[in-house]
Motif scaffolding. Structure first.
Motif, short mmCIF file in Angstrom:
data_model
loop_
_atom_site.label_atom_id
_atom_site.label_comp_id
_atom_site.label_asym_id
_atom_site.label_seq_id
_atom_site.Cartn_x
_atom_site.Cartn_y
_atom_site.Cartn_z
N GLN A 57 0.81 -1.22 0.00
CA GLN A 57 0.00 0.00 0.00
C GLN A 57 0.85 1.27 0.00
OE1 GLN A 57 -2.41 -0.39 3.53
NE2 GLN A 57 -3.78 -1.94 2.64
N ILE A 58 2.15 1.14 0.28
CA ILE A 58 3.02 2.31 0.38
C ILE A 58 3.51 2.71 -1.01
CG2 ILE A 58 5.11 3.27 1.39
CD1 ILE A 58 2.93 2.63 3.41
N VAL A 59 3.29 3.96 -1.37
CA VAL A 59 3.70 4.48 -2.67
C VAL A 59 4.43 5.80 -2.48
CG1 VAL A 59 1.83 3.37 -3.96
CG2 VAL A 59 1.47 5.63 -2.97
N VAL A 60 5.20 6.17 -3.48
CA VAL A 60 5.80 7.50 -3.53
C VAL A 60 4.91 8.38 -4.40
CG1 VAL A 60 7.77 8.86 -4.33
CG2 VAL A 60 8.15 6.68 -3.17
N VAL A 61 4.55 9.54 -3.89
CA VAL A 61 3.76 10.50 -4.64
C VAL A 61 4.74 11.59 -5.10
CG1 VAL A 61 1.77 12.05 -4.60
CG2 VAL A 61 1.76 9.97 -3.21
N ALA A 62 5.06 11.57 -6.39
CA ALA A 62 6.15 12.40 -6.91
C ALA A 62 5.62 13.51 -7.79
CB ALA A 62 7.14 11.53 -7.70
N ALA A 63 6.06 14.73 -7.53
CA ALA A 63 5.72 15.88 -8.36
C ALA A 63 6.71 15.95 -9.51
CB ALA A 63 5.77 17.16 -7.52
N MET A 64 6.21 15.89 -10.73
CA MET A 64 7.06 15.86 -11.91
C MET A 64 6.92 17.16 -12.70
SD MET A 64 8.67 13.03 -11.70
CE MET A 64 8.58 11.39 -10.98
N THR A 65 8.04 17.76 -13.04
CA THR A 65 8.05 19.00 -13.81
C THR A 65 8.59 18.73 -15.20
OG1 THR A 65 8.46 20.25 -11.78
CG2 THR A 65 8.84 21.39 -13.86
N LYS A 66 7.82 19.04 -16.20
CA LYS A 66 8.24 18.82 -17.58
C LYS A 66 9.50 19.62 -17.89
CE LYS A 66 6.60 18.93 -22.36
NZ LYS A 66 5.49 19.29 -23.27
N ASP A 256 2.22 26.26 -8.91
CA ASP A 256 1.90 24.87 -9.21
C ASP A 256 1.59 24.61 -10.68
OD1 ASP A 256 1.93 25.02 -6.44
OD2 ASP A 256 0.45 23.45 -6.21
N LYS A 257 1.74 25.61 -11.52
CA LYS A 257 1.45 25.41 -12.93
C LYS A 257 2.49 24.45 -13.54
CE LYS A 257 4.18 29.53 -14.01
NZ LYS A 257 4.14 30.92 -14.50
N GLY A 258 2.02 23.60 -14.46
CA GLY A 258 2.92 22.71 -15.17
C GLY A 258 3.46 21.55 -14.36
N ILE A 259 2.90 21.31 -13.17
CA ILE A 259 3.38 20.21 -12.34
C ILE A 259 2.38 19.06 -12.41
CG2 ILE A 259 3.91 19.45 -9.99
CD1 ILE A 259 4.86 22.23 -9.35
N SER A 260 2.85 17.91 -12.83
CA SER A 260 2.03 16.71 -12.79
C SER A 260 2.48 15.86 -11.60
CB SER A 260 2.17 15.91 -14.09
OG SER A 260 3.52 15.50 -14.29
N VAL A 261 1.65 14.91 -11.22
CA VAL A 261 1.95 14.08 -10.06
C VAL A 261 1.83 12.62 -10.45
CG1 VAL A 261 1.31 13.51 -7.68
CG2 VAL A 261 1.13 15.87 -8.49
N ARG A 262 2.82 11.83 -10.07
CA ARG A 262 2.81 10.39 -10.36
C ARG A 262 2.78 9.61 -9.06
NH1 ARG A 262 7.44 8.16 -13.63
NH2 ARG A 262 6.21 6.27 -13.29
N VAL A 263 2.05 8.51 -9.10
CA VAL A 263 2.01 7.57 -7.98
C VAL A 263 2.84 6.36 -8.37
CG1 VAL A 263 0.55 6.15 -6.49
CG2 VAL A 263 -0.27 8.36 -7.30
N ILE A 264 3.91 6.10 -7.61
CA ILE A 264 4.88 5.06 -7.96
C ILE A 264 5.02 4.10 -6.79
CG2 ILE A 264 7.23 4.63 -8.80
CD1 ILE A 264 7.38 7.66 -9.43
N PRO A 265 4.96 2.78 -7.02
CA PRO A 265 5.24 1.85 -5.92
C PRO A 265 6.58 2.18 -5.27
CG PRO A 265 4.38 0.66 -7.81
CD PRO A 265 4.61 2.08 -8.26
N GLU A 266 6.62 2.16 -3.97
CA GLU A 266 7.81 2.62 -3.25
C GLU A 266 9.07 1.91 -3.69
OE1 GLU A 266 10.97 2.64 -0.48
OE2 GLU A 266 9.62 0.91 -0.58
N THR A 267 8.99 0.61 -3.95
CA THR A 267 10.19 -0.14 -4.33
C THR A 267 10.69 0.22 -5.73
OG1 THR A 267 8.77 -1.96 -5.09
CG2 THR A 267 9.65 -2.10 -2.85
#
Length: 818
Positions: A57-66, A256-267
């Protein structure tokens, strides 16, 4: 059950009687399973989940900037984290941390201290319970001015305080500030950052780099993790944060413009979500290579069992004549192969343990950080070895067992049957197995060669500075409680003293060293450039250096000038950019004299006074990225690296530099006191290339050994089965060269077919290889050609030995052969 015990007893007697055959098979299986368990334990150790209930259930929530080329912009600001906490309905909790290195005072002396600054809900969300005392609670330390408290890491607690429970409640000093110990983490928890064994944890209120952390949406310093609610899929969690990211863009367009967010399994986000290593981890390829080694071992064992089945035809025929059914014969043969596989699994576990321990001890991360490489064997590794053993026993035994059960009793009991070869069908199967061994071995060797080429290319590339004769030492006087003025005075005097040492050519100070663990990046706003209103500002790597830095590092200034002592806090703000930044943001213009802001559009302007040659800054395998330098005197940092260039071996200078540091302050903590050549072996340098080359080479050598043994065995056995024919040919006048060609022909055909199949197999893997083999072409003609030639020559050499023996057959003895 009784029948099974009878089969086991009979199989044990057979294997004990034929101990030479047993030893050969067990060694072969041990090599295959040993390679697999060693690689599996390393991959499992690297990807071992956090020690928390329901780690999936643990994930990394990462803010991605193009367009972010630095890999630093995956973090959140605290206000953004708060917004996501309130609105992310697919998560039971969102929590965060930042990694820092400071100084901790014990007995009046300061020591380096690697710790995490965490949100109050960090431990509750992970469901981590203390070894002693208590851990932080939700909301604790999430406001400026909160009481300074600390949780100690279990390893650090044992090492520095001997596991004393009375440390709870005591005051210790961290970075010169008093903090109260409230608890200790459990022994199985080492922190959320892969590879680091964190020594302690402090609340976010202890963050020392920006007073506006809790209010500034532009200050993205927090790595965010989340616990998804039970039953929530990764796709559902991603859909939820997509909606939130768009909402944040609308509410806070300035930040916060242009920032997308990805949910990635922690491992899958280790060591960080923004790290290139997270995209180039070769775990799948290494497991594939290990599986190929096991397959080669299985082919070898199957060949040996087929040969042994031929030798035992009379025995099997007698058992069939006495009433043993086909099922009983198959079961007995499988029992023997499974018993051999289990014995091989025992040897494989020993070899795997030795191999993984030797590999772990050989890894030099080139840092003084408290690192953790856990390649220990646990039930997962043992279960993997057991599954591999059962699969090996079945795969190697099933075909020989069916062949044995189909034995024609009448033909086998005929006097001439003892010299039979087992028929053309059985010979074709053995030949096919050898072709597969050669093909697999060639694939392993080509992959190993590609990794070696990758390492060679990395070591020979131009990294933009001269690493030889260079010594580094990292210090942060704030760890010992220094203020800004005292820190500047300390470094000014240290640099003067070190430059006066015999053999020192130059010395300099900088915030970071290229390809090191500490890096910096800045938001950049170029004067006169109209930025896209729907995107984030430019993010450009940056370093703070003094006037001697470019001379010491031997970084060439291609236009303009380097920094001078006059570029102090009273002078106009000066900057040096690299060639990529100059060409990208001022194309067809002269970059000298151009100006830009950092941090925000309202900050003072920097003016470009020089253009430095391009180099490597974060990772040796990165593409050319824009980069800038500013003077330390105009952009303060308490943490600095002293670089010393010497005429002689820099290792000889180490003790003298350390003495000068401690002459100024006997308690000053020093970290990473090492040569630049050693520092380049870290994660950003050549480490990943060395590890990949070492592991792939080990798999390639094992594959080559197994393939050569297989080729030699089949050709040798084939020549032995044709002893009567060879004797007749010699008696009728055949020359030795004719016999040599007769025997070699079989080996040459097998090797040629195996090489062709291996080349096709490797080319089919080119897409996978392209992802994990850095800085080398997945179809490098030199690697393919050189390895093909090597394997062909060695394999033909293995064919030549039995062929030469066949040339010396005595016709009279051959005609009496059985």
């Amino acid at each position: 059950m009784q029948t099974l015990l009878q089969d086991l007893r009979y199989a044990s007697r057979q294997l004990w009687t034929n101990w030479g055959f047993t030893l050969l098979v067990v060694l072969t299986v041990s090599l295959g399973i040993g390679a697999n368990t060693a690689i599996f334990s390393m991959v499992h150790g690297t990807l071992k989940p956090l020690p928390t209930p329901n780690p999936e259930q643990i994930v990394v929530v990462a803010a991605m900037t193009k367009g972010d080329e630095t890999g630093f912009r995956y973090r959140f600001s605290f206000p953004a984290l708060q917004d996501f906490r309130r609105q992310a309905d697919r998560f039971s909790d969102l929590f965060g941390f930042a990694i820092d290195q400071g100084g901790i005072s014990i007995g009046g002396k300061a020591f380096p201290f690697m710790y995490g600054e965490v949100t109050g809900n960090f431990f509750p969300a992970l469901k981590i319970h203390p070894a002693v005392g208590r851990l932080f609670e939700s909301g604790e330390g999430e406001n400026p001015g909160a009481d300074s408290t600390i949780v100690l890491g279990y390893t650090f607690w044992q090492k520095r305080y001997g596991g004393r429970a009375d440390i709870v409640g005591q005051q210790i000093r961290v970075n010169g500030v008093a903090a109260r110990v409230i608890g200790v983490t459990p022994p199985e928890f080492h922190g959320p950052y892969a590879g680091l064994d964190l020594e302690g944890y402090m609340p976010l209120s202890a963050y020392r780099y920006d007073d506006t952390l809790f209010t500034n949406r532009s200050r993205r310093s927090i790595t965010v993790l989340g616990r998804m609610k039970p039953g929530v899929s990764l796709r559902a969690a991603q859909s939820s944060v997509d909606v939130l990211a768009r909402r944040m863009e609308q509410q806070y367009p300035a930040t916060d413009k242009g920032i997308s967010v990805r949910v990635i399994p922690e491992t899958e986000a280790r060591p960080t979500a923004g790290s290139p290593l997270a995209q180039h981890n070769p775990e799948f390829l290494l497991l594939l290579l290990a599986a190929v080694v096991l397959a080669l071992a299985c082919m070898n064992v199957a060949n040996l069992l087929l040969v042994r089945g031929t030798v035992r035809q009379r025995e099997l025929a007698i058992r069939a004549a006495l009433g043993s059914g086909r099922g009983r014969l198959i079961r007995q043969a499988l029992t023997e192969s499974l018993l051999l596989a289990m014995l091989g699994a025992g040897g494989g576990l020993l070899l795997g343990k030795w191999g993984s321990d030797a590999f772990a001890s050989s890894i030099d991360l080139a840092t003084d950080f408290p690192t953790l490489l856990d390649f220990s064997f646990d039930w997962n590794v043992f279960a993997y070895a057991l599954i591999a053993a059962v699969a090996t026993g079945l795969l190697t035994g099933i075909w020989p067992a069916f062949r044995a059960a189909r034995t024609n009793a009448g033909a086998a009991l005929h006097d001439g049957a003892r010299g039979a070869s087992g028929g053309p069908g059985r010979q074709r199967v053995r030949s096919a197995l050898v072709i597969g061994q050669v093909a697999g071995s060639l694939m392993l060797l080509i992959v190993a060669s590609l990794f070696m080429r990758s390492l060679q290319n990395a070591q020979n590339m131009n990294i933009g500075f001269a690493p030889d004769h260079l010594l580094n030492a990292r210090m942060d006087p704030e760890w010992a409680g220094y203020d800004r003025q005292r820190t500047n005075d300390f470094f000014r005097e240290l640099e003067r003293r070190v430059q006066a040492l015999p053999g020192v050519q130059s010395a300099s100070l900088a915030f970071s060293v290229p390809l090191g663990y500490y890096n910096n990046a800045q938001n950049v706003y170029i004067e006169g450039r109209a930025d896209n209103p729907d995107s984030q500002p430019l993010v450009i790597g940056a370093n703070m250096v003094d006037a001697s830095y470019f001379d010491t590092m031997q970084i060439r200034i291609v236009r303009g000038r380097a920094f001078t002592e006059s570029d102090d806090e009273h002078a106009p703000r000066a900057a040096i950019v690299n060639q990529t930044m100059a060409a990208r943001y001022w194309p067809n213009q002269e970059a000298l004299g151009k100006r830009f802001h950092t941090g925000s559009p309202e900050s003072p302007l920097w003016q470009v006074v020089g253009v430095a040659q391009d180099g490597k800054y974060v990772a040796v395998y990165e593409s050319q990225i824009p980069y800038l330098y500013v003077p330390l005197a105009q952009s303060y940092s308490s943490m600095r690296v002293l670089q010393v260039r010497s005429q002689a071996d820099p290792d000889e200078l180490r003790a003298r530099v350390e003495r000068e540091i401690h002459a100024l302050d006997s308690d000053m903590p020093i970290t990473d006191l090492q040569t630049m050549q050693r520092a380049l072996n870290g994660l950003g340098g050549f480490l990943i290339f060395r590890l990949g080359a070492r592991q792939a080479a080990a798999m390639g050598v094992l594959g080559l050994i197994l393939a050569i043994v297989g080729v030699y065995g089949v050709v040798s056995y084939g020549a032995a089965q044709r002893t009567r024919e060879i004797g007749i040919r010699i008696a009728m006048g055949a020359k030795p060269t004719d016999i040599l060609g007769l025997v070699l022909r079989q080996g040459v055909m097998l090797v040629a077919a195996g090489v062709a199949a291996g080349l096709l197999l490797t080319l089919a893997l080119a897409r996978v290889l392209k992802r994990v083999v850095l800085m080398a072409s997945a179809t490098d003609p030199l690697a393919f050609g050189g390895v093909t030639l090597l394997l062909t020559v060695v394999a033909l050499g293995a064919c030549y030995i039995p062929a030469r023996r066949a040339m010396r057959v005595d016709p009279m003895n051959a005609l009496r052969h059985e």
